[in-house]
Design a protein around this motif. Structure first.
Motif, PDB file in Angstrom:
ATOM      1  N   SER A 138      -4.440   9.756  -1.699  1.00  0.00           N
ATOM      2  CA  SER A 138      -4.211   8.784  -0.621  1.00  0.00           C
ATOM      3  C   SER A 138      -3.524   9.440   0.572  1.00  0.00           C
ATOM      4  O   SER A 138      -3.904   9.233   1.722  1.00  0.00           O
TER       5      SER A 138
ATOM      6  N   GLY B 177      -6.874   4.571   5.670  1.00  0.00           N
ATOM      7  CA  GLY B 177      -6.799   4.454   4.219  1.00  0.00           C
ATOM      8  C   GLY B 177      -8.126   4.761   3.544  1.00  0.00           C
ATOM      9  O   GLY B 177      -9.172   4.851   4.186  1.00  0.00           O
ATOM     10  N   PHE B 178      -8.064   4.887   2.207  1.00  0.00           N
ATOM     11  CA  PHE B 178      -9.246   5.242   1.431  1.00  0.00           C
ATOM     12  C   PHE B 178     -10.378   4.233   1.618  1.00  0.00           C
ATOM     13  O   PHE B 178     -11.533   4.603   1.812  1.00  0.00           O
ATOM     14  N   SER B 179     -10.055   2.924   1.572  1.00  0.00           N
ATOM     15  CA  SER B 179     -11.098   1.892   1.644  1.00  0.00           C
ATOM     16  C   SER B 179     -11.873   1.966   2.950  1.00  0.00           C
ATOM     17  O   SER B 179     -13.111   1.920   2.969  1.00  0.00           O
TER      18      SER B 179
ATOM     19  N   ARG C  41      -3.679   9.489  -7.737  1.00  0.00           N
ATOM     20  CA  ARG C  41      -3.984   8.567  -6.634  1.00  0.00           C
ATOM     21  C   ARG C  41      -3.100   8.821  -5.408  1.00  0.00           C
ATOM     22  O   ARG C  41      -3.566   8.781  -4.270  1.00  0.00           O
ATOM     23  N   SER C  42      -1.806   9.099  -5.657  1.00  0.00           N
ATOM     24  CA  SER C  42      -0.863   9.247  -4.544  1.00  0.00           C
ATOM     25  C   SER C  42      -1.225  10.427  -3.657  1.00  0.00           C
ATOM     26  O   SER C  42      -1.285  10.317  -2.435  1.00  0.00           O
TER      27      SER C  42
ATOM     28  N   ILE D  34     -10.289   4.746  -5.559  1.00  0.00           N
ATOM     29  CA  ILE D  34      -9.471   5.932  -5.305  1.00  0.00           C
ATOM     30  C   ILE D  34      -8.991   6.552  -6.613  1.00  0.00           C
ATOM     31  O   ILE D  34      -8.823   7.758  -6.733  1.00  0.00           O
ATOM     32  N   GLU D  35      -8.811   5.682  -7.650  1.00  0.00           N
ATOM     33  CA  GLU D  35      -8.382   6.206  -8.947  1.00  0.00           C
ATOM     34  C   GLU D  35      -9.480   7.041  -9.601  1.00  0.00           C
ATOM     35  O   GLU D  35      -9.223   8.126 -10.133  1.00  0.00           O
TER      36      GLU D  35
ATOM     37  N   ASN E  26      -5.123   9.871   4.369  1.00  0.00           N
ATOM     38  CA  ASN E  26      -4.371   9.290   5.483  1.00  0.00           C
ATOM     39  C   ASN E  26      -3.976  10.347   6.502  1.00  0.00           C
ATOM     40  O   ASN E  26      -4.007  10.114   7.704  1.00  0.00           O
TER      41      ASN E  26
ATOM     42  N   GLU F   9       0.827  -1.212   0.000  1.00  0.00           N
ATOM     43  CA  GLU F   9       0.000   0.000   0.000  1.00  0.00           C
ATOM     44  C   GLU F   9       0.862   1.264   0.000  1.00  0.00           C
ATOM     45  O   GLU F   9       0.518   2.264  -0.627  1.00  0.00           O
ATOM     46  N   ASN F  10       1.990   1.214   0.716  1.00  0.00           N
ATOM     47  CA  ASN F  10       2.899   2.365   0.739  1.00  0.00           C
ATOM     48  C   ASN F  10       3.934   2.313  -0.376  1.00  0.00           C
ATOM     49  O   ASN F  10       4.420   3.354  -0.823  1.00  0.00           O
TER      50      ASN F  10
ATOM     51  N   PRO G 159       2.492   3.510  -4.511  1.00  0.00           N
ATOM     52  CA  PRO G 159       2.444   4.933  -4.899  1.00  0.00           C
ATOM     53  C   PRO G 159       3.828   5.514  -5.178  1.00  0.00           C
ATOM     54  O   PRO G 159       3.977   6.374  -6.056  1.00  0.00           O
TER      55      PRO G 159
END
Length: 552
Positions: A469, A479-481, A465-466, A454-455, A473, A114-115, A118
């Protein structure tokens, strides 16, 4: 080292820089203790010499690389983050890309995709903007591999199609491209790719035939699978025979294990016991070989389990027990390794979160200190006539501080539905982006769209996206989800409270979920109970007052 005690000044600094560089190179070649020697010279440099900006960057890079060897991320990650910031400010895209890749590689080592992803994407975009072929190749390969590893198969193939032929046929992405096609149920595309590789003379023909056979095996096409597997086995035997008289041993390649045991399973299910036994036996040495990686262990566990079941059915009881004992031994090693690794990775991730927080706080303190110093100098040089203006500026800053304080309070309550009364003019790009995202998702009810990612949200907000995100955060600490699902679950709760008799089967779709399973899982995360249990609880809460009133 002999000249060092006799030198002084610039010559001494130059010699120490050369010694650090030598130790850094020796460390890359695996020379034991080279990193400790290099760190010693760096300590002498930092204690006794000043650096130009270029020299400081050079020394810090070598220091970070040498500290990597110790494995203590508390020491080397802050250096890489500091270098990343400085290279960005100095507009050095190649050095920025190098830092992004180094930090991303560390996240991958911790299985923190996840990190990592991006950062790889940012490096790839940077390579495109500045036409850096090498950076594009490295970041592109990493994206193909780790997008596939994280389960983003379509996106992995998108990057594969963007890259030039030299990367397309790179051996390190071969397995990921084939796996992505197979996971997306596109076996023909996987076979076309393997055929192109075979014709290019850039791949291991034995491995390519094994992979081709496996694509047919997974589709239960026995005849086609046999053709390619037979080619692979014959090529291996010819190679073994060729090197037999040359005092060179040819070891059975590990990629035979998966292909052969799957093909043997297919033959067994079709009642071809003797042929199945031949293929099981052929890769039995690979099943019992001592391996080190989790993926190899997983293959061994599956193969040993299937082969033992086969032996039990064919009344080879002693062999079946032997295979099960070996399977249990590998399984125990695998579980111990995973538990230890997961625990270590989790701890390291927590450390990185704390480190990021400390770095952000440090930047804030430095920024405040800079402002304070500027104000002090300003107050020393201005005349009495400018005093009123200074007081006015102070009041303005104080008022702005109050606004920011209120904004921070509102940010902490973002999940409770509080909206700021107005946007502050001092908002940075991340604050502004966060509130724009919150307005779209919550106020315009984008969370009800089951295909929202997120896209797609980033496209709506004209960002990437980066950045999106990072914004979410930073201001929601999640996170987005999780952020998106919280709105959906709150909406579901509201619907159930308003209409306790609502049909649960219709609820996921009304709340933006594509599947019932995802809805139930997220509901349990928020309420520690299933939707049906929550509904029953609501009914009880609403019924009890009526019952009590009746008895009264």
């Amino acid at each position: 080292m002999e000249v060092l005690p006799l030198s002084s000044g610039k010559n001494r600094k130059k010699i120490l820089l050369q010694l650090v560089m030598i130790c850094s190179n020796l460390d890359r070649f695996g020379v034991t203790g080279a990193y400790l020697e290099g760190l010693k010279w760096i300590e002498m440099l930092e204690a006794n010499h000043s650096f130009s900006q270029k020299e400081e960057w050079q020394v810090n890079e070598m220091k970070a690389l040498l500290l990597n060897e110790r494995g203590n991320q508390d020491e080397f990650l802050p250096i890489w983050y500091k270098l990343l910031k400085q290279y960005r400010e100095a507009d050095r895209p190649e050095d920025v890309g190098k830092c992004l890749l180094t930090i991303a590689n560390h996240f991958v080592m911790l299985e923190d995709y996840e990190n990592a992803l991006p950062l790889y994407k940012e490096a790839y975009q940077l390579a495109l903007e500045h036409k850096s072929i090498e950076l594009q190749q490295v970041s592109g390969i990493m994206l193909i591999k780790y997008l596939c590893g994280a389960g983003y198969y379509s996106e992995s193939l998108e990057y594969y199609k963007k890259l030039n032929q030299e990367i397309v046929f790179n051996l390190s992405v071969q397995n990921e491209v084939v796996k992505s096609y197979m996971e997306l149920n596109k076996p023909d595309s996987a076979r076309i790719y393997l055929a192109e590789r075979s014709l290019s003379d850039k791949g291991d023909k034995i491995a390519l035939n094994c992979m081709m056979a496996e694509t047919y095996t997974l589709e239960k096409q026995e005849d086609s699978a046999f053709v390619y597997l037979d080619r692979a086995v014959k090529s291996y035997k010819e190679k073994t025979k060729y090197y037999q008289g040359k005092d060179r041993e040819v070891v059975l390649p590990g990629y035979f294990l998966s292909t052969c045991y799957l093909f043997a399973d297919l033959l067994w299910k079709k009642g071809k016991v003797q042929q199945a036994n031949q293929y099981y036996t052929f890769v039995e040495p690979l099943m019992k070989e001592v391996v080190r990686t989790p993926i190899q262990m997983e293959f061994q566990i599956k193969a040993l389990t299937n082969f033992s079941s086969f032996c039990r059915e064919t009344k080879q009881y002693e062999k079946a027990l032997d295979l099960l004992a070996r399977r249990d031994s590998v399984l125990q090693t695998y579980l111990e390794f995973k538990a230890k690794n997961d625990k270590k990775n989790y701890a390291e991730r927590l450390k990185i979160q704390e480190l990021k927080h400390e770095l952000n706080e440090s930047e804030d303190v430095n920024r405040i200190n800079t402002h304070v110093a500027a104000i002090c100098i300003f107050l020393l040089v201005i005349s009495v006539a400018a005093t009123f203006k200074s007081i006015s500026m102070y009041r303005k800053l104080k008022k702005q501080g109050a606004v920011n304080y209120r904004l921070q309070g509102m940010i902490k309550k973002c999940d409770e539905g509080d909206v700021p009364e107005s946007h502050s003019a001092s908002m940075d790009q991340y604050e502004l982006l966060f509130w724009q995202a919150l307005h779209k998702v919550r106020d315009e009810q984008y969370f009800l769209k089951s295909d929202l990612t997120i896209e797609t949200l980033a496209d709506v907000l004209n960002t990437n996206r980066s950045y999106l995100s990072v914004s979410i955060n930073r201001f929601c600490d999640k996170g987005f989800s999780v952020w998106l699902n919280n709105f959906r679950i709150q909406h579901a709760e509201q619907l159930m409270r308003e209409n306790p008799s609502i049909a649960l089967k219709d609820l996921p779709e009304q709340c933006g979920y594509a599947t019932t399973g995802t809805f139930v899982r997220n509901f349990k995360r928020c309420h520690n109970m299933s939707p049906s249990e929550f509904m029953n609880k609501l009914l009880i809460e609403q019924t009890l007052p009526k019952v009590e009133k009746t008895f009264q």
